[in-house]
Structure formats: C-alpha cells, structure tokens
Design a protein around this motif. Structure first.
Motif, short mmCIF file in Angstrom:
data_model
loop_
_atom_site.label_atom_id
_atom_site.label_comp_id
_atom_site.label_asym_id
_atom_site.label_seq_id
_atom_site.Cartn_x
_atom_site.Cartn_y
_atom_site.Cartn_z
N SER A 176 0.88 -1.27 0.00
CA SER A 176 -0.08 -0.10 -0.02
C SER A 176 0.98 1.23 -0.02
O SER A 176 2.08 1.31 0.38
N ALA A 177 0.33 2.24 -0.25
CA ALA A 177 1.08 3.67 -0.43
C ALA A 177 1.55 4.11 1.02
O ALA A 177 2.82 4.44 1.38
N GLN A 212 -3.62 7.43 -3.39
CA GLN A 212 -4.15 8.76 -2.71
C GLN A 212 -3.38 9.15 -1.39
O GLN A 212 -3.50 10.31 -1.01
N PHE A 213 -3.08 8.16 -0.62
CA PHE A 213 -2.44 8.41 0.79
C PHE A 213 -1.16 9.00 0.75
O PHE A 213 -0.97 9.92 1.76
N ILE A 214 -0.36 9.25 -0.43
CA ILE A 214 0.87 9.85 -0.31
C ILE A 214 0.67 11.48 -0.69
O ILE A 214 1.56 12.28 -0.65
N ALA A 215 -0.64 11.91 -1.02
CA ALA A 215 -0.95 13.08 -1.58
C ALA A 215 -0.61 13.98 -0.19
O ALA A 215 -1.19 13.62 0.85
N GLY A 216 -0.02 15.13 -0.42
CA GLY A 216 0.32 16.17 0.67
C GLY A 216 1.50 15.63 1.36
O GLY A 216 2.07 16.42 2.42
N LYS A 250 -6.23 15.61 -4.69
CA LYS A 250 -5.72 16.85 -4.41
C LYS A 250 -4.17 16.84 -3.58
O LYS A 250 -4.11 15.61 -3.03
N ASP A 251 -3.59 17.83 -3.54
CA ASP A 251 -2.32 17.94 -3.07
C ASP A 251 -1.30 16.68 -3.58
O ASP A 251 -0.50 16.32 -2.93
N LEU A 252 -1.60 16.52 -4.90
CA LEU A 252 -0.53 15.70 -5.56
C LEU A 252 0.33 16.62 -6.66
O LEU A 252 -0.28 17.45 -7.27
N GLU A 253 1.57 16.38 -6.50
CA GLU A 253 2.14 16.99 -7.29
C GLU A 253 1.94 16.92 -8.84
O GLU A 253 1.56 15.74 -9.17
N ASN A 254 2.00 18.10 -9.68
CA ASN A 254 1.34 17.90 -11.06
C ASN A 254 2.28 16.91 -11.79
O ASN A 254 1.68 15.96 -12.69
N ARG A 255 3.58 16.90 -11.31
CA ARG A 255 4.35 16.00 -12.51
C ARG A 255 3.98 14.69 -11.99
O ARG A 255 4.10 13.63 -12.99
N ILE A 256 3.74 14.16 -10.83
CA ILE A 256 3.08 12.89 -10.42
C ILE A 256 1.74 12.59 -11.12
O ILE A 256 1.72 11.50 -11.72
N ARG A 257 0.94 13.47 -11.10
CA ARG A 257 -0.21 13.48 -11.70
C ARG A 257 -0.31 12.99 -13.08
O ARG A 257 -1.06 12.38 -13.50
N SER A 258 0.63 13.85 -13.82
CA SER A 258 0.66 13.66 -15.19
C SER A 258 1.45 12.28 -15.58
O SER A 258 1.06 11.47 -16.44
#
Ligand SMILES: Nc1ncnc2c1ncn2[C@@H]1O[C@H](COP(=O)(O)OP(=O)(O)OP(=O)(O)O)[C@@H](O)[C@H]1O
Length: 446
Positions: A176-177, A212-216, A250-258
């Motif tokens: 898990s994350a 989603q756990f790693i967001a932020g 939310k709170d996920l870096e854009n580079r990771i999101r993409s």
C-alpha cells in the motif's frame, strides 16, 4: 479498531452467541491491533484459535469490520508471552533488507476466479487480466480507481497471484502507499536510503494500492516519483490503485499526476443490481461449504442485492452475518430473520428514494397525470401504474404499507398489499411489466 471499540463490541457478541459461549471462547481473546486489513487477536492455545476461527470467525469478522471497514481478515495468534515476570526489553532488531522489500501479504481469496465480472468492472477486469499475463508492457502504469469496496485491492492481489504463478522467478512487489511511506521513513531513519532505492528499482512489477495516501506528503511523493520514473525507464510494469482518478487527487504534485495519467486509467464503476446479485451468488457457494445445512432463498438474495448498494464489502459482510446468525440461533434464513439481523445495515444503506419521486417517475413513464396516479379513479390505465408505483415504494423505501397507502390518496394498507402482490405475479407472467419495473428501478437508483 481501538481497544475501547473492541470492548463495546463484546456486549453485542455476548448477546449473539450466549453467555456460555462468550465466556469460553470470546472473552479470552486479546485484541492486539489491526494492520493492513488484518485484525489480530491473541489466543491462549492453537486449539482455541482453530475452534474460534471455525465457529465464530465470520461473526467476529463482520462485527470488527462494521467498526473498521478496512479489516478483511481476522488472525488468531497464540500468545507466546510468558504470563509472569516481564522479560527484559529486547533491543529492536535492525530492519533487514528483505523487510524493506518484502511484499505485503496477499489475501488468498482475492483471485481472478473469485472475482465476479459485470458491466461496471469489465474494463478494469480485462486490463488487470492483460497485465497479469506478464507479456510486453503495453500500458504503464495501469491505474485502477473507484469508490470504497469496489474491488481494487481484489484485482491488485489477483494480478499478483497470477503473475507469481505464471512466473515464480518474477519479483512482484505489492504494497500500500502507506507501507511505501513507512518503508521510506524507516530507510531514512536507519540511513539505508541507498538500499531502499536500489531495492525498489530492482523489482519487476511494482503495485501500489491506495496511492491517494501519499498526497500532501512531500518527501514520500518525491521518492515515489523517482522510483516510478526509474521503473518506467526500465520498462517495468507499474500498477496503481486509488479511490479517485489522478486529476481528482488533491495535493498531488502535477508531475506525479501527469505520470499517473500517462498509462491506462480505468474506473471501477459503482456496482449495479446484476453484479451485486452475481457476487452474492458467488459468495453463497463459499458459505454453503461452511454451513451445509443452511439454505437461502433466491428472493432474499435479490432483496439484499436491491437494498445494499453501498459497497461490496458491506454486501459480503451482510451475507456472512446472516449465515453466522442463523447458524448460531439454529433457525432457517427467512425474510423476517434477514430484516431483523441486518436492520442496521439495511437502515444505513437505505436509498434516499422518496415516494414522491417514485410517483412522479411512474406517472411520466406511463404518460399519465400525477393526480390520476394518486387519485381515486379505478380504470386500468391508472390502476396498473398505481400498483407499479406502490410496488416500487415497498421495494425501494422503508415506508410501511399504511404509510404508502396514505400517500396514495389515503388508501388502506390492504389495497397496497394487494397491489404489491399483483405486481409480483405480473412480473413473472408479463414480460412488459417486468421490463417496465426494471427500467423504472434503474432510473430511480441512478
Ligand atoms: N467483483 C467482485 N467479485 C467478487 N468480490 C468482490 C468484487 N468486488 C469487490 N469484491 C469483494 O469486496 C470486498 C472489498 O473489495 P476490495 O478490498 O478489493 O475493495 P477496494 O476497492 O480496494 O476498497 P478500498 O477503497 O476500501 O480499499 C473484498 O472482499 C472483495 O473480494
């Protein structure tokens, strides 16, 4: 689940299993904590662990998971700690490299064979199947997302089982994350970052659940990003799950999101009635093995599939509880027992469909005025849609027959009962009525 919550559950358990059973089997259990979907209880002996697991395991699981929906399994461990004279505290052993890289435990029930496929999950299932064949990497990452309890973890474990079976040499890492973060922090603390990096980059397939756990969590995101890139560069398969799509975290870096969006993103849609019924039928086979003397009417399965539409975990828990309850009190599974035993679950997952909504939809569907649907006229053009509406009110709301009668121009509850019965008969005899009901139900449930 906290110790207090476990304490509170015990009163209910005592009532369900009876004081004798409770004192002998449940009271001696010591709740140690939950991790990774597993709630651990210490038991005084192996015999007791086996006995409790066989006779009360499902009841305990349904109770514990009603407090902590993450719990999917109960483990009974023999309490090895000496009863007297506490031993001197041992120095914490340093985490070995294998700790850092060991996969999280896989649930043996979460296989492709046990996964029921329906319209809402067919794409996710097909993508998972394809990845599990271990052929050339086509989409990287495979990103599975969907609401709580819709089967993401089940599919991840199934992929992992399948890959390991097809190629035992393959280094498949599932975690898990949260565990990813935990291992990352552990490596930082123990100054083993080089080991951490090297090991994560040496896996053949990386699967990270609930990303989603790693967001932020900035440093963890950063490390995850580097691990991710290194593996993609080596053309190693990555499979990710989350409770929502990458662009909604939310709170996920854009580079990771993409990065997460750059492969195949597939959605597990909320279950529909057919899928829920299919899942119940599949689970029923398992229960029939454990409770050979107990049978359940198809009508009750249909009732559960209609009424519990929240998530599959709740649906499974309901069936488990029903079987455990009926077997413990030695009674057949009737509709009355079902409603009694599952009253809390049924109440919690009650649909918010109102009588007015049903009346409006039915009137629209049959192209009649609402006032005629509710009014006194008994011509067939109005009477049949009225009965359909009454039937749907009984099925989709928790309103009593007298209350439904009142809302249909002050009719008596026996009129409603007659209407409901008539529609039940007509559904079998008249394909058009069956089709109308199904369509209306879908519209109302949407
Ligand atoms: N299509 C299915 N067929 C059979 N069982 C299913 C299916 N979908 C879900 N389940 C069962 O429902 C339970 C919950 O599924 P799972 O843990 O995979 O959900 P999840 O999507 O990972 O939820 P969460 O967001 O809480 O992590 C499991 O016991 C799983 O076996």
């Amino acid at each position: 689940m906290t110790q207090e919550q476990w304490g509170a559950l015990q009163d209910g358990l005592c009532k369900t299993v009876g004081r004798n059973n409770y004192t002998t089997w449940i009271k001696p259990l010591k709740y140690k904590g939950s991790d990774d979907g597993v709630a651990v209880f210490n038991v005084p002996s192996h015999f007791m662990g086996t006995y409790v697991s066989q006779n009360f395991g499902e009841l305990l699981l349904s109770q514990v998971s009603s407090v902590n929906s993450n719990v999917r399994r109960i483990q009974f461990k023999v309490d090895e700690t000496p009863a007297k004279a506490p031993a001197a505290p041992k120095a914490q052993p340093a985490a070995s490299n294998t700790d850092l890289l060991s996969s999280a435990p896989l649930d043996s029930r979460f296989t492709f064979d046990n996964f029921v496929v329906g319209k809402p999950n067919e794409l996710a299932h097909a993508a998972a199947r394809r990845v599990s064949e271990g052929g050339p990497v086509i989409f990287n990452p495979l990103f599975l997302h969907g609401g709580v309890g819709l089967g993401k973890t089940h599919l991840m474990h199934a992929i992992s089982w399948e890959l390991r079976q097809r190629n035992p040499e393959m280094n498949v890492l599932y975690l898990s994350a949260e565990q990813f973060m935990y291992r990352f922090v552990q490596a930082l603390r123990e100054r083993k970052m080089m080991d951490f990096k090297e090991m994560f980059r040496s896996v053949d397939v990386l699967m990270v659940d609930d990303v989603q756990f790693i967001a932020g969590k900035d440093s963890t995101q950063e490390e995850f990003f580097h691990t991710f890139n290194a593996l993609v560069d080596q053309n190693k398969q990555i499979i990710i799950s989350a409770d929502r799509a990458p662009d909604e975290i939310k709170d996920l870096e854009n580079r990771i999101r993409s990065r997460l969006q750059s492969g195949l993103v597939v959605d597990l849609h909320p279950t529909d009635y057919e899928l829920r019924l299919g899942i119940l039928q599949a689970k029923l086979e398992l229960h029939s093995v454990h409770y050979p003397g107990l049978e359940i009417d198809h009508g009750i399965l249909e009732f559960l599939a209609h009424r519990i539409s929240t998530n599959v975990r709740v649906l499974e828990g309901a069936l488990t509880r029903l079987f455990a309850f009926a077997s413990l009190i030695g009674k057949p599974i009737t509709m009355e027992l079902t409603q009694d035993c599952l009253s809390d679950v049924l109440r919690a997952s009650e649909r918010k469909v109102s009588i007015e909504e049903i009346q409006r939809k039915v009137a629209d569907h049959y192209n009649i005025r609402l006032s005629d649907l509710i009014g006194p006229k008994r011509v067939r053009n109005f009477a049949r849609p009225r009965q359909v509406a009454m039937y749907l009110c009984k099925q989709l709301t928790s309103r009593s027959l007298p209350e439904i009668g009142r809302r249909f121009g002050g009719r008596d509850h026996t009129t409603v009962m007659h209407g409901v019965k008539r529609i039940e008969e007509l559904q079998v005899q008249d394909g058009q009525i069956a089709e109308d009901i199904e369509m209306l139900r879908r519209m109302l449930e949407a």
